[in-house]
Design an enzyme around this catalytic site. Structure first.
Site, PDB file in Angstrom:
ATOM      1  N   LYS A  23      -9.010   4.047  -4.258  1.00 23.23           N
ATOM      2  CA  LYS A  23      -7.856   4.935  -4.063  1.00 23.23           C
ATOM      3  C   LYS A  23      -6.622   4.090  -3.826  1.00 23.23           C
ATOM      4  CE  LYS A  23      -7.247   4.102   0.537  1.00 23.23           C
ATOM      5  NZ  LYS A  23      -6.027   3.455   1.099  1.00 23.23           N
ATOM      6  N   PRO A 111     -11.824  -4.930  -4.179  1.00 21.74           N
ATOM      7  CA  PRO A 111     -11.648  -6.046  -3.236  1.00 21.74           C
ATOM      8  C   PRO A 111     -11.739  -5.584  -1.786  1.00 21.74           C
ATOM      9  CG  PRO A 111      -9.553  -5.453  -4.255  1.00 21.74           C
ATOM     10  CD  PRO A 111     -10.615  -4.704  -4.993  1.00 21.74           C
ATOM     11  N   ILE A 112     -12.415  -6.380  -0.964  1.00 24.99           N
ATOM     12  CA  ILE A 112     -12.548  -6.073   0.465  1.00 24.99           C
ATOM     13  C   ILE A 112     -11.237  -6.410   1.174  1.00 24.99           C
ATOM     14  CG2 ILE A 112     -13.812  -6.663   2.569  1.00 24.99           C
ATOM     15  CD1 ILE A 112     -16.182  -7.429   0.732  1.00 24.99           C
ATOM     16  N   GLY A 115      -6.937  -2.525   0.896  1.00 25.39           N
ATOM     17  CA  GLY A 115      -6.214  -1.264   1.009  1.00 25.39           C
ATOM     18  C   GLY A 115      -6.553  -0.265  -0.072  1.00 25.39           C
ATOM     19  N   LEU A 116      -7.656  -0.506  -0.797  1.00 26.60           N
ATOM     20  CA  LEU A 116      -8.078   0.398  -1.869  1.00 26.60           C
ATOM     21  C   LEU A 116      -9.227   1.310  -1.449  1.00 26.60           C
ATOM     22  CD1 LEU A 116      -7.913  -2.056  -4.923  1.00 26.60           C
ATOM     23  CD2 LEU A 116      -6.189  -0.412  -4.161  1.00 26.60           C
ATOM     24  N   GLY A 117      -9.614   1.242  -0.180  1.00 23.98           N
ATOM     25  CA  GLY A 117     -10.602   2.178   0.349  1.00 23.98           C
ATOM     26  C   GLY A 117     -12.031   1.920  -0.064  1.00 23.98           C
ATOM     27  N   SER A 120     -14.786   2.909   2.651  1.00 24.17           N
ATOM     28  CA  SER A 120     -14.835   4.361   2.847  1.00 24.17           C
ATOM     29  C   SER A 120     -15.421   5.054   1.627  1.00 24.17           C
ATOM     30  CB  SER A 120     -13.428   4.897   3.125  1.00 24.17           C
ATOM     31  OG  SER A 120     -12.925   4.394   4.341  1.00 24.17           O
ATOM     32  N   ASP A 153     -10.872   7.709   6.437  1.00 22.92           N
ATOM     33  CA  ASP A 153     -10.599   7.941   5.016  1.00 22.92           C
ATOM     34  C   ASP A 153     -11.784   8.516   4.244  1.00 22.92           C
ATOM     35  OD1 ASP A 153      -8.094   6.957   5.441  1.00 22.92           O
ATOM     36  OD2 ASP A 153      -8.415   5.036   4.443  1.00 22.92           O
TER      37      ASP A 153
END
Length: 304
Positions: A23, A111-112, A115-117, A120, A153
């Site tokens: 996301k 990627p860890i 910020g792409l969730g 979650s 999230d």
């Protein structure tokens, strides 16, 4: 990995494999901070046609195992394991239903700490997949409640629809922004959300707005100034890429992104990234690929 509509029929038939989409936050405003450290936010979530794949194999030993460990994350802290255990415990305590075990394998592309969730999304996919494989027959609302106990999230990934989020991120209202193409740039660093929340100082008076009010002005992320100050590589990247387009942070970083009307234009700038800086182009989607796959499988009864 990009989710390809050409492979959708294959993804639907192989019921052991489940997509776990990424996301982005099209904007993120911090409106307050609670005494317990949680932040009040307003943000707009949209999914990407890109993400991880999880493979689930049920077992008779009733154990939950993640076959391939994710670098830097202990198994007991992994949201996949926590989600599976949460569902297993819920079914035993509330339904007197003893579930089998499961072996889980993940193909990791998100990627860890970007910020792409990813974490979650992995947890949400685990809850949805095991709800089917273990024949729990729980509603999405119940799964979202379970997910919320693990991560703020997770519910938006459970419901699988783009949404305007408020409160600490748990209050979701459906909202459909334009489905544009995005260039996602991945700096070679990971950023801890907890660390950013602890460091963030709210030095402005914020007012609650509607989603449409945010969209009338240039979109921004309130965490970006602090992150650019503390992570010089992100500041340098945004400055460099500003020659081509307006880039901003997603979530608490580290990834930055810009939107385009055409895939071709996004890829043109992708090829201009500095050496050793990775990125990808993806279409934004208001319905997640996970939700699409679940719906098709349910309609064709391939899960029975």
């Amino acid at each position: 990995m990009h989710f390809n509509n050409k492979n959708k029929s294959l993804d639907c038939l192989n019921t052991k494999i489940w997509p776990s989409p990424a996301k982005i936050n099209l904007f993120l405003s911090v409106t307050g901070i609670r005494k317990d450290g949680y932040h009040f936010i307003q943000t707009l979530f949209q999914f990407l046609n890109y993400g991880d794949y999880l493979i689930f194999n049920t077992t008779s030993d009733k154990k939950i195992k993640l076959i391939n460990k994710i670098h830097g994350i202990r198994n007991e802290n992994n949201l996949i394991i926590r989600a599976a255990k949460s569902l297993k415990d819920f079914m035993w305590k509330n339904k007197n239903h003893d579930t089998p075990g499961v072996k889980i394998f993940i193909k990791k592309y998100i990627p860890i700490g970007g910020g792409l969730g990813g974490g979650s999304s992995n947890a949400a996919t685990t809850l949805i997949a095991l709800n089917e494989h273990w024949k729990c027959k729980l509603s999405l609302n119940t799964l979202a409640d379970l997910g919320l106990q693990i991560g703020i999230d997770i519910p938006v990934f459970i419901y699988g629809k783009s949404a305007f989020a408020e409160g600490i991120g748990e209050k979701l209202s459906l909202f459909q922004p334009k489905e544009k193409f995005y260039l996602i740039v991945i700096p070679p660093i990971k950023i801890s959300t907890k660390l950013i929340f602890n460091k963030f100082i709210l030095n402005k008076k914020s007012y609650l707005k509607s989603c449409n009010q945010y969209l009338k002005k240039p979109l921004k992320n309130d965490f970006e100034p602090m992150i650019r100050k503390n992570f010089i590589i992100i500041d340098n990247l945004i400055n460099y890429l500003s020659k081509f387009s307006n880039f901003r942070l997603t979530g608490t970083g580290s990834c930055i992104f810009s939107e385009f009307d055409s895939e071709c234009k996004a890829k043109e700038i992708l090829y201009k990234l500095p050496n050793k800086i990775k990125g990808f182009v993806s279409k934004g989607t208001n319905i997640s690929y996970l939700k699409e796959i679940l719906k098709i499988r349910s309609n064709f009864n391939v899960l029975s």
